[in-house]
Design an enzyme around this catalytic site. Sequence first.
Site, PDB file in Angstrom:
ATOM      1  N   GLY B  40     -38.755 -52.713 -85.526  1.00  0.00           N
ATOM      2  CA  GLY B  40     -39.635 -53.366 -86.423  1.00  0.00           C
ATOM      3  C   GLY B  40     -40.283 -52.335 -87.179  1.00  0.00           C
ATOM      4  O   GLY B  40     -40.935 -51.208 -86.528  1.00  0.00           O
ATOM      5  N   LEU B  43     -46.803 -53.609 -89.667  1.00  0.00           N
ATOM      6  CA  LEU B  43     -47.929 -52.552 -89.530  1.00  0.00           C
ATOM      7  C   LEU B  43     -47.931 -51.947 -87.939  1.00  0.00           C
ATOM      8  O   LEU B  43     -48.198 -50.654 -88.146  1.00  0.00           O
ATOM      9  CB  LEU B  43     -49.100 -53.297 -89.703  1.00  0.00           C
ATOM     10  CG  LEU B  43     -49.664 -53.886 -90.864  1.00  0.00           C
ATOM     11  CD1 LEU B  43     -50.720 -54.998 -90.965  1.00  0.00           C
ATOM     12  CD2 LEU B  43     -49.501 -52.966 -91.812  1.00  0.00           C
ATOM     13  N   ALA B  44     -47.579 -52.629 -86.951  1.00  0.00           N
ATOM     14  CA  ALA B  44     -47.492 -52.134 -85.807  1.00  0.00           C
ATOM     15  C   ALA B  44     -46.531 -50.936 -85.878  1.00  0.00           C
ATOM     16  O   ALA B  44     -46.569 -49.956 -85.462  1.00  0.00           O
ATOM     17  CB  ALA B  44     -47.429 -52.877 -84.831  1.00  0.00           C
ATOM     18  N   SER B 284     -54.945 -68.626 -99.121  1.00  0.00           N
ATOM     19  CA  SER B 284     -55.981 -67.834 -98.275  1.00  0.00           C
ATOM     20  C   SER B 284     -57.139 -68.922 -98.024  1.00  0.00           C
ATOM     21  O   SER B 284     -57.556 -69.618 -98.557  1.00  0.00           O
ATOM     22  CB  SER B 284     -56.812 -66.754 -99.175  1.00  0.00           C
ATOM     23  OG  SER B 284     -57.987 -66.256 -98.428  1.00  0.00           O
ATOM     24  N   ARG B 330     -60.267 -71.908 -87.504  1.00  0.00           N
ATOM     25  CA  ARG B 330     -59.081 -72.457 -88.088  1.00  0.00           C
ATOM     26  C   ARG B 330     -58.524 -73.687 -87.120  1.00  0.00           C
ATOM     27  O   ARG B 330     -57.823 -74.505 -87.761  1.00  0.00           O
ATOM     28  CB  ARG B 330     -57.898 -71.428 -87.869  1.00  0.00           C
ATOM     29  CG  ARG B 330     -58.085 -70.361 -89.055  1.00  0.00           C
ATOM     30  CD  ARG B 330     -57.219 -69.301 -88.903  1.00  0.00           C
ATOM     31  NE  ARG B 330     -57.260 -68.050 -89.839  1.00  0.00           N
ATOM     32  CZ  ARG B 330     -56.801 -66.985 -90.153  1.00  0.00           C
ATOM     33  NH1 ARG B 330     -55.999 -66.627 -89.121  1.00  0.00           N
ATOM     34  NH2 ARG B 330     -56.806 -66.327 -91.026  1.00  0.00           N
ATOM     35  N   ARG B 435     -56.662 -66.473 -82.756  1.00  0.00           N
ATOM     36  CA  ARG B 435     -57.171 -65.318 -83.451  1.00  0.00           C
ATOM     37  C   ARG B 435     -58.133 -65.405 -84.683  1.00  0.00           C
ATOM     38  O   ARG B 435     -57.991 -66.358 -85.372  1.00  0.00           O
ATOM     39  CB  ARG B 435     -55.884 -64.465 -84.042  1.00  0.00           C
ATOM     40  CG  ARG B 435     -56.070 -63.339 -84.733  1.00  0.00           C
ATOM     41  CD  ARG B 435     -54.760 -62.638 -85.020  1.00  0.00           C
ATOM     42  NE  ARG B 435     -54.120 -63.568 -86.201  1.00  0.00           N
ATOM     43  CZ  ARG B 435     -54.266 -63.501 -87.592  1.00  0.00           C
ATOM     44  NH1 ARG B 435     -55.481 -63.086 -87.803  1.00  0.00           N
ATOM     45  NH2 ARG B 435     -53.563 -64.230 -88.318  1.00  0.00           N
TER      46      ARG B 435
END
Lengths: 254, 637, 244
Positions: B40, B43-44, B284, B330, B435
Amino acid sequence: MRIVLHIWRQANAAAAGRMVRYELPNVNTHMSFLEMLDILNEDLIGRGEDPVAFDHDCREGICGMCGCMVNGVAHGPLPGTTLCQLHMRHFKDGDELYLEPWRARAFPVVKDLVVDRSAFDRLIAAGGFISVATGSAPDGNAILVPKENADRSMDAAACIGCGACVAMCPNASASLFMGAKLAHLGLLPQGQPERDRRVMAMEAQANRELFGSCTNIGECEAVCPKDIKLEVIARMNRDFLHANWIGRGGLKGD
Amino acid sequence: MPLDSKSPGGPIETRWDRHRFSLKLVNPANKRKHTIIVVGTGLAGGSAAATLAELGYQVKCFCFQDSPRRAHSIAAQGGINAAKNYHNDGDSVYRLFYDTVKGGDFRSRESNVYRLAQISLNIIDQCVAQGVPFAREYSGYLDNRSFGGAQVSRTFYARGQTGQQLLLGAYQALERQIGAGAVEMYPRTEMLDLIVVDGRARGIVTRNLLTGKVESHLADAVVLGTGGYGNVYYLSTNAKGSNATAIWRAHKRGALFANPCFTQIHPTCIPVSGDYQSKLTLMSESLRNDGRVWVPKKKGDARKPGEIPKEDRDYYLERRYPSFGNLVPRDVASRNAKMVCDEGRGVGETGLAVYLDFHDAIQRLGKPVIVERYGNLFDMYERITGEDPYQAPMRIFPAIHYTMGGLWVDYNLMSNLPGLYVIGEANFSDHGANRLGASALMQGLADGYFVLPNTINDYIASTKVEKMDAGHPAVKEAEQQVNCVTRRLLEAKGTRTVDSYHRELGKLMWEYCGMSRTATGLKHALEEIPAMREQFWRDVKVLGTGEELNQSLEKAGRVADFFELAELMCLDALERNESCGGHFREEYQTPDGEAARNDDRFSYVAAWEFRGVGNPPGLQQEPLAFEYVHPAQRSYK
Amino acid sequence: MQYRRKQDIHMSAVAINPLNRAVRFYEAPIGKKAVMAVTGVMLVGYVIGHLLGNLQIYSSDPQQINRYAAFLHNPSNALALWGVRLILLAAVVLHIVSSVQLWQQNREARPLRYYKKADVPTSYAARTMLWSGPIVAAFVIFHVLHLTTGSILPLHDIGPNMPDVRYNVVSGFQNYWVSGFYIFAMILLCMHLYHGLWSMFQSVGISHPRYTSKLKKGAAIVAILIAIGNCSIPIAVMAGLVTY
């Protein structure tokens, strides 16, 4: 509505390709272009025919994976739009559309509409970065960037690496792509130390990849889904001339 | 036996420092003798691969896309949090830690979250140095905004493309290492199995997506940064290619899967327009700063929105949550949208949407201000729907967006399988049951740049791994397994396409394991899924061969894994008899319809052990202790 | 698809002296474009100077242009005249050689053409440089044969090194074919200059969002003025406004 597609079918990189005609009698106007291809593929699989291979991933216009020529225009007729964001409402009943893969020596066809764009990665690997190892950075606010520069850098950094510029360029030149990266990094103070080295290395790599060169025509700019401007190419030219004749960075030492 | 998180004890402020000091180091000259696999390149994964290569390790990096730059981290819009307190508005590492634990509804590990908040500072510095063009003030200083209902301005952003810019930073760092020969990059290559030898992760089996060639790669350690599993729902904001295959196959080799039922629904997505729909597009969250959410008061009100007078409109978020109004978190916003649609008051052709109305904001602020703030989002909406949101209100509906669950990892980000590290969204993460906005980017980069490269040394230094080659029986067995799955999929020669099964599974999951869940529904799903899965294996139609670019075959393998994962998600949701964060069980709610946690019974991480397809998995628990942030009922009234 | 390479751009391997810089410069397409831009500037400068000289035909003194020609042909100026001619010739050669090399490279960059290729709204001039260039070059040869060497029509002289330019021009342009070709070539030159003028700024890197559009407009105005000036002479002759 009814849409007739002529799609480039090519079994693999070595095989010869040809245009094949498909008719879709019932296309919903709210579909995206790729959803139309999904429907075609479902249909083809149902009939036991090989589905059309095409690259796509995020389907929200940011990953840069999708794209093909639609009637000779990269990403289709809507300006500033990737193929995945193009919707069928922009076409008319009975339209005939010719779908072809990006064509360039540097982008060999893999299968059908899928091409190999790893040349772009190698351009970046050659110099499209700032050499900073993890952990060595000063505080974010220790580096001041005038807002105008940050904004213009961001304009250039918006490039998604889709390859439409190369596909559309009559010379198959990657100048817009390279110029965008050079402008992104070159407009920031962090990018200055390697500026000369970067442009020389990327320029040399572009020639190794057998991209064409820029003749300032502007078709790349016209189809760029992120509205990258031709100015970035002028900037690249300036950087190159500076690095070649005056610059020392990247030309001596290490 | 409870799972050991290996969290250091003592004062939370110094845990990471003390822990880092206690970890063994690898001699720089020896690092190049060790190979690390990174799967992968988001970002990570991307940041981890680049950083490990900078440290001197031999890195082999894999992604299924044609370039590491395309990982789905690229689509994150809003921003990245960091407790810099540049605005002197009372932010601190401790506050970010506090907000994240509370926002996660007290289902995350305090030590990890504190470390995340600490490292958030370094991430911004690192990214600025890499040339990420963050928004700036006229003075040249970094600009911040408040995001996702946070009361401090700690979100750094690069227009609406923060994820893209951060990813390009990591990608460029990675390409630099590729150019230097320190990373071997394998694009268009999918991991299909994990090689486990003597209980340790020692390599992976991959399929080259262009040639179909199945290959094994061996290493001293394997790092998975393969993202979340939101695509189990078919329709989600994830990329079409996002999949759970890497983590699921690692799970089948013994890695524990933690909190699979913790999924996040994003409230502001463009609603589904028809059966052909292939994915959902997120808008967004910042839209809720100025837009007002409403539905008609009457059921089945067919009038156009403009013709419905104020007194016939129900601004339900403002009505129910007077203090937070349209800015509730959210999960709350999403659930309320579902509620009004279930009551038959949804709008649009499908009745599965609510209005997000900018009429008042345009009147109050003038159109130019709205254009400046949201112009690109409005354009995107118009591009997709063909409607002009300046004239008529937008229609929005929640969609699956992120998965908090994932492979279980300890404080070192290592799974229960020694040598298998899991980072970013792929692990069960620091977000608990929910999150907060602008935290996913933070976590991915924290794991990849700063945590993993420190903790992995300890494993490499303290483990003597045996030399082995591709002839090892474990390698052969894994390769055979992969070939066998491919063959089975190709030989089913059934009648229905992969997508049709995926769509069916997604619908079922959305219905019964989506925004709100009931024991009855989950039990129903648990009966349906195995039947569906069996039918899939019998009746799926995959044309072509395994020795070429075969996109249907790729999808088939991923969907096969989704079937098994879906079952585990439902089971986990059924076992967790409480409501928390993104997991809302209708049976467990307060009298006014809010999530009711049960801290006495469920203050643990549910880590599941695979015991064969169709067999009930084993549950292991990691108890959660809250020494600093004391569990309380979240209230946004 | 796997790729692993050592970075093979080691500038350090090249000792940097001016010759190396020049070689590297010309090897790069950007360098060739810069050569085209610089030689282009020289040629445009010549075109403008040439036009200013030609416009003397409108002088109320019919002998003005002939005096100018006599001045240029004065043997004491021969060295300067040939110097300029050689520099211009070198510029023309470099301009053409680099453009041919670029053209060749660019053609190879796309071995398989598109089945269907649209031209998105870019300037017609930009896409036709390859046609306007050679035709203008052919015109220049014709022009030299016509009015310098007299290979097309016999030239009149007033005396040694004193050509009767006025007579030669008027007699030449009274031929509709000659005038027609001149006008056609000037229109192409106009297009070539329009793209070329703007392009040379781009090629040497002078471009900025704030003045790109002004550069484009400026290029168009200069190109059109040059075309009008040059076309006016055959038209004026045919209309009987300029006579011998």
